[in-house]
Scaffold this motif. Sequence first.
Motif, mmCIF file in Angstrom:
data_model
loop_
_atom_site.group_PDB
_atom_site.id
_atom_site.type_symbol
_atom_site.label_atom_id
_atom_site.label_comp_id
_atom_site.label_asym_id
_atom_site.label_seq_id
_atom_site.Cartn_x
_atom_site.Cartn_y
_atom_site.Cartn_z
ATOM 1 N N VAL A 74 0.842 -1.201 0.000
ATOM 2 C CA VAL A 74 0.000 0.000 0.000
ATOM 3 C C VAL A 74 0.879 1.254 0.000
ATOM 4 O O VAL A 74 0.652 2.180 -0.788
ATOM 5 N N ALA A 77 2.464 1.764 -3.420
ATOM 6 C CA ALA A 77 1.508 2.264 -4.426
ATOM 7 C C ALA A 77 1.213 3.740 -4.197
ATOM 8 O O ALA A 77 1.131 4.525 -5.154
ATOM 9 N N HIS A 132 -5.555 -0.840 -2.772
ATOM 10 C CA HIS A 132 -4.222 -1.041 -3.343
ATOM 11 C C HIS A 132 -3.874 -2.529 -3.360
ATOM 12 O O HIS A 132 -3.265 -3.023 -4.309
ATOM 13 N N THR A 136 -3.514 -4.838 -6.693
ATOM 14 C CA THR A 136 -2.247 -5.555 -6.906
ATOM 15 C C THR A 136 -2.513 -7.031 -7.108
ATOM 16 O O THR A 136 -1.932 -7.676 -8.008
#
Length: 142
Positions: A74, A77, A132, A136
Amino acid sequence: MLVHAAGSRRRASERLATARDSCSQMTRNRAQPKVRHVPNITEVTRRIPAAAIRAFMIDAFRACGLPEPDAAIVAGAMLDADLSGADAHGIFRLAGYVRMLKRGHINPRANIKVVERSPATALVDGDNGMGHLVMTYAANLA
């Protein structure tokens, strides 16, 4: 009561002249405002290394219950968003995410799984986890 038009006009013009005089005197007597120095962006900008920001975000997410690998994903990102100019998706969002995690609106230990899969698509259940992480997971699945 009847008022003569000429007298009325004269009294009005006298009142207007008196008002103008007092207004101009007030303007002359008014103290001039102090001119404040407004700093430019280079005077107030403080640069923080990306690694420090990433570490800070990881610590914040860990404190909210995310496992270390998830907190790193997280934070990574969000940092990528900031570094690529998408500031609205970066550290700007950290306080809101922390608040939502603490209030239980986001599952810090989400069990992300595929619900349905076809040759071209997949339906992924994010278990109310951080977007996130779900993104992913889905990107790695593709």
